[in-house]
Design an enzyme around this catalytic site. Structure first.
Site, PDB file in Angstrom:
ATOM      1  N   GLY A  32      -3.034  -4.020   7.679  1.00  0.00           N
ATOM      2  CA  GLY A  32      -3.069  -2.737   6.988  1.00  0.00           C
ATOM      3  C   GLY A  32      -2.353  -2.689   5.670  1.00  0.00           C
ATOM      4  O   GLY A  32      -2.650  -3.440   4.745  1.00  0.00           O
ATOM      5  N   SER A  33      -1.392  -1.821   5.612  1.00  0.00           N
ATOM      6  CA  SER A  33      -0.806  -1.355   4.363  1.00  0.00           C
ATOM      7  C   SER A  33      -0.329  -2.442   3.422  1.00  0.00           C
ATOM      8  O   SER A  33       0.333  -3.404   3.811  1.00  0.00           O
ATOM      9  CB  SER A  33       0.373  -0.458   4.696  1.00  0.00           C
ATOM     10  OG  SER A  33       1.138  -0.240   3.530  1.00  0.00           O
TER      11      SER A  33
END
Lengths: 426, 146
Positions: free
Chosen positions: B71-72
């Site tokens: 993710g991020s």
């Protein structure tokens, strides 16, 4: 030292002839090119910087080292959200001790020549990179949008590296910059999604969440849905995939620019895996997005806009809240960019939203600025990204629902969701 | 113990050192990827992603074995801050190269002269870590069970 082929300009950066900041940027870039196994660097034409997010003294120190070393971006560069709403932070519970260094970090990136766009959705208002254009974008939700929806080419640039690319106008020739790495891996067959659910906007964040968990870093190819998503839908879909998974690119057959047909999406190969979500799986995924907050529970805050709320989302929200008023115990917060706020104000959408009791925060969001008062414990959102990160980053309960569910819940003062689309037959 | 591979506990595992360095400590292993943003508290070194199997465990000073980050893109910033504060894991072992972890360690080396080793292992060697409670990472990228 390095096996990466560098040109004369790259070497002059490394020798410090373009300044200490640029030397630092190039030395990090070359180390990373080695890590990813790139044989050379390529030129980029634009950048979007996620490093602007304040995460503590280290990120500020990094920004100021570059800025004070005279680093300047050499391509048009937009800025992602920052750690604070530059002019509006006092309206919320933001500590001065957070706001001050977060503002200093904003100033450091502006000093490097980045444009103060302060949004995670620069594609909503800024010039967009064209098809096939090589760029260096940070922000997971923006990366997946640039690659998938625009057909531009960016690797998943993490914080600290995106700015190094912008300063040197170079990027490692690797990953999603290269055609061969952009082929689909996993076929997502959506023919089992009932028509009514296919027409429900909340399908997209839920579907993205479901896909991200299953494909992790691979490239999904979506096909067979009995509806055609719009840009806001694709924004929500990609952001969700990039939260629960590490997706930097998806294809949608017949819709996204690199996937005119199945063969193009997979570059002539067979899918390695096929997945076919049905209504039961998707309903479970919707419920999984919530945490600790259930239907009929009381509510403190409805929050919309991750990624940042678009003009068309403001239009939809204005229609839903027209002539209504939120419950006294529930605040409604919309997070968006400065530019979209101006457009929404000009279009008259903010009148109805403010009359409803809605509030706006720009430049940032609830995940990137510690801004919520302690009294706000129970959140509801239509964003998979907000729902995914709220339990861990904010240590608060969260419910997920559609935009309409969110408005109804804000009026009722408790979580109310229309299950119709999620229980309908084919 | 029939499924026990020959290597762990007996021979060393050899990985590719994306960031070279030496470290020794208890192995914190999970087959689940982890985002540091929303997953790791840079103040305390605790793993805070409640959906993650390691939730509640402290990564500071440990050898963190995760297949990859997820993710991020802010994972790198959180990890850099953790390294600055001294709450970061002592080393990272991943299933294949993880560029986010490598970047944070490289930048920390530039800013703080302190870079935890980041070692990319083959899938088989990574999976073998499940059974190794304590390990030593050598500058060559070799991982020894202790």
């Amino acid at each position: 030292m390095t096996s990466v082929r560098l040109d004369e300009r790259d070497h002059s950066f490394l020798r410090g002839e373009e300044g200490e900041g640029a030397r630092l940027a190039m030395s990090i870039l070359v180390r990373m090119a080695d890590v990813v196994g790139a044989r050379e660097l390529l030129d980029i034409t634009a950048a979007h910087i996620d490093s602007s997010l304040y995460q503590g003294p280290a990120t500020l120190e990094f920004a100021e080292r570059l800025a004070e070393g005279g680093a300047r971006v050499r391509v048009p560069t937009t800025l992602n959200v920052s750690g604070v709403d530059e002019y509006g932070w006092r309206e919320w519970d933001v500590a001065e001790s957070w706001a001050e260094p977060a503002r200093r970090q904003m100033e450091a990136y502006e000093a490097m020549g980045c444009e103060p766009t302060w949004t995670c959705a620069p594609y909503q208002t800024q010039p967009r990179p064209g098809f096939g254009e090589q760029v260096a974008w940070g922000e997971s939700s923006a990366i997946v949008f640039a690659n998938s929806v625009l057909g531009a080419r960016t690797e998943r640039y993490p914080d600290l590296l995106d700015i190094c690319c912008a300063v040197t106008r170079r990027a490692p020739a690797a990953g999603l910059h290269l055609t061969g790495n952009r082929a689909g891996d996993v076929l997502i067959d959506l023919s089992g999604v009932p028509r009514r659910l296919a027409e429900e906007p909340a399908l997209y964040p839920v579907l993205g969440h479901w896909i991200g968990l299953r494909v992790e870093g691979r490239i999904p190819v979506l096909d067979g849905l009995r509806a055609r998503p719009g840009e806001d839908d694709l924004k929500a879909l990609g952001a969700a995939m990039a939260s629960s998974g590490a997706v930097g690119l998806f294809h949608w057959v017949g819709l996204t620019p690199e996937a005119p047909d199945m063969d193009a999406a997979f570059q002539g190969r067979e899918p390695a895996t096929r997945l076919r979500p049905g209504p039961a799986e998707l309903r479970a995924a919707r419920d999984e997005l919530g945490s600790g907050l259930y239907d009929a529970d009381g509510l403190d805050l409805v929050v919309l806009g991750s990624p940042h709320f678009s003009l068309s989302e403001f239009a939809a929200l204005a229609r839903l809240v027209e002539g209504r008023r939120r419950h006294a115990g529930v605040r409604l917060l919309i997070t968006t960019g400065r530019a979209v706020r101006e457009l929404a104000a000009k279009a008259g959408y903010l009148d109805a939203i403010e009359a409803f009791g809605g509030e706006l925060t720009v430049d940032t969001c609830i995940l990137t600025t510690p801004m919520l008062p302690e009294s706000i414990r129970r959140l509801m959102t239509n964003s998979a990204k907000y729902a995914w990160y709220t339990p861990s980053l904010l240590e608060r309960a969260v419910a997920f629902g559609s935009l309409a569910d969110c408005v109804e819940s804000a009026v009722a003062g408790r979580v109310t969701r229309d299950d119709g689309a999620w229980t309908a037959g084919p | 113990m029939s499924d026990r591979p020959a290597t762990p506990g007996s021979g060393p595992l050899t990985g590719r050192a994306l960031v070279a360095g030496a470290a020794e400590g208890a192995v914190l292993y999970s087959s689940e990827p982890l985002s540091f943003w929303g997953g790791y508290d840079a103040e305390t070194g605790e793993i805070i992603d409640r959906r993650h199997p390691l939730a509640g465990r402290v990564g500071a000073g440990r050898i963190l074995a995760i297949p990859a980050t997820r993710g991020s893109s802010t994972t790198t910033a959180v990890l850099l801050e953790a390294i600055r504060r001294g709450t970061a894991p002592a080393a990272f072992l991943t299933r294949g190269p993880d560029t986010f972890l490598a970047l944070a360690a490289i930048v920390a080396g530039q800013l703080y002269d302190r870079a935890p080793p980041v070692i990319a292992l083959s899938p088989e060697d990574f999976d073998a870590l499940r059974r190794i409670p304590r390990a030593r990472v050598e500058a060559t990228g070799t991982v020894l069970a202790r």
